[in-house]
Design a protein around this motif. Structure first.
Motif, short mmCIF file in Angstrom:
data_model
loop_
_atom_site.label_atom_id
_atom_site.label_comp_id
_atom_site.label_asym_id
_atom_site.label_seq_id
_atom_site.Cartn_x
_atom_site.Cartn_y
_atom_site.Cartn_z
N LYS A 1 34.77 4.41 -62.58
CA LYS A 1 34.59 3.41 -63.64
C LYS A 1 33.18 3.57 -64.18
O LYS A 1 32.21 3.52 -63.43
N LYS B 1 30.63 2.54 -67.48
CA LYS B 1 30.33 1.78 -68.70
C LYS B 1 28.90 2.05 -69.13
O LYS B 1 28.02 2.25 -68.30
N VAL C 1 37.94 3.39 -67.20
CA VAL C 1 38.49 4.02 -65.99
C VAL C 1 38.88 5.48 -66.25
O VAL C 1 39.55 5.79 -67.24
#
Length: 256
Positions: free
Chosen positions: A177, A179, A215
């Motif tokens: 994951k 970001k 993801v």
């Protein structure tokens, strides 16, 4: 001549020679000796007629339960053999036969006798790897044995192994994951993913699959569990090193 006995708890391959009301006499194929299978060891349930469960000349995978070298007696059990045990033993037996054929090819290639091949290469490599087929598998992926085996033998075995044995791979998936809240966040994420994907080598493959922001699946394929584990750890370490300020990340290995 001293007989070589199997060990208690060992799984063996046997052929049913003769059936009697209270059990069966079994010829142990790998040891060249007889063993006895008592009717109480045929099944965990009640056996009314042993001939309903086994037949003469039938091949069985059995577990050795007792050995008496003085009386030359070996007792075996069928009910103590699980399906997974049976499959593993049959596969191991098939691999042993195949390894024997491969070693014969090596001997022919070098103009040597099969007996000499066993003595000078087969025996030391079997002692090192446990099974001769495992040695051929190791040679197929470029592993260098520690046994004192002549270079000519190893070169010929390696050539035959690479031609005849397909590499076995182990695979694992990591869930990444990632970001980034910076203005050029998309580019920074792409950069990290690109670095990970380039970590693959000739023997280890790394692929990134987009699932849905933020993801990503990281699929790794390696020749053995040890190499696989090292690569998964290296990927996590690399992500930690490459993420910049303003990025959030996590990496988890999927449970099997």
């Amino acid at each position: 001549m001293t007989l070589q006995y199997p060990e208690v708890g060992e799984f063996v391959l046997g052929t049913v020679k003769k059936i009697v009301p209270y059990g069966a006499f079994i010829f142990l194929d790998e040891y060249g000796m007889d063993a006895f299978l008592h009717i109480s060891e045929v099944s965990s349930g009640w056996v009314r007629n042993i001939r309903e469960r086994i037949k003469e000349s039938q091949k069985l995978v059995l577990m050795v339960t007792r050995i008496d070298p003085e009386k030359r007696q070996v007792d075996v059990s069928l009910k103590k053999v699980g399906e997974a045990d049976r499959k593993r033993k049959l596969e191991s037996t098939q691999q042993a036969k195949r390894a024997e054929k491969l070693l014969e090819r090596v001997a022919i290639k070098l103009g040597k006798t099969p007996q000499l091949a066993v003595k000078e290469a087969g025996e030391p490599l079997t002692n090192e790897y446990g099974e001769l087929y495992a040695a051929f598998e190791a040679l197929a992926i470029g592993e260098e044995p520690k046994s004192k085996v002549g270079k000519a033998w190893l070169d010929a075995m390696r050539e035959v192994a690479k031609a005849e044995i397909k590499e076995k791979f182990v695979c694992e998936r990591g869930v990444l994951k990632l970001k980034c809240f910076a203005g050029n966040g998309v580019e920074q994420v792409k950069q990290v993913l690109s670095i990970i994907e380039k970590m693959g080598s000739e023997k280890t493959e790394v692929e990134i699959h987009y699932v849905g922001a933020p993801v990503y699946y990281v699929d790794v394929q390696a020749p053995d569990p040890k190499t696989l584990g090292k690569m998964m750890g290296k990927i996590e370490q690399t992500v930690e090193q490459k993420v910049s300020k303003g990025m959030e990340w996590s990496f988890e290995r999927e449970k099997k």
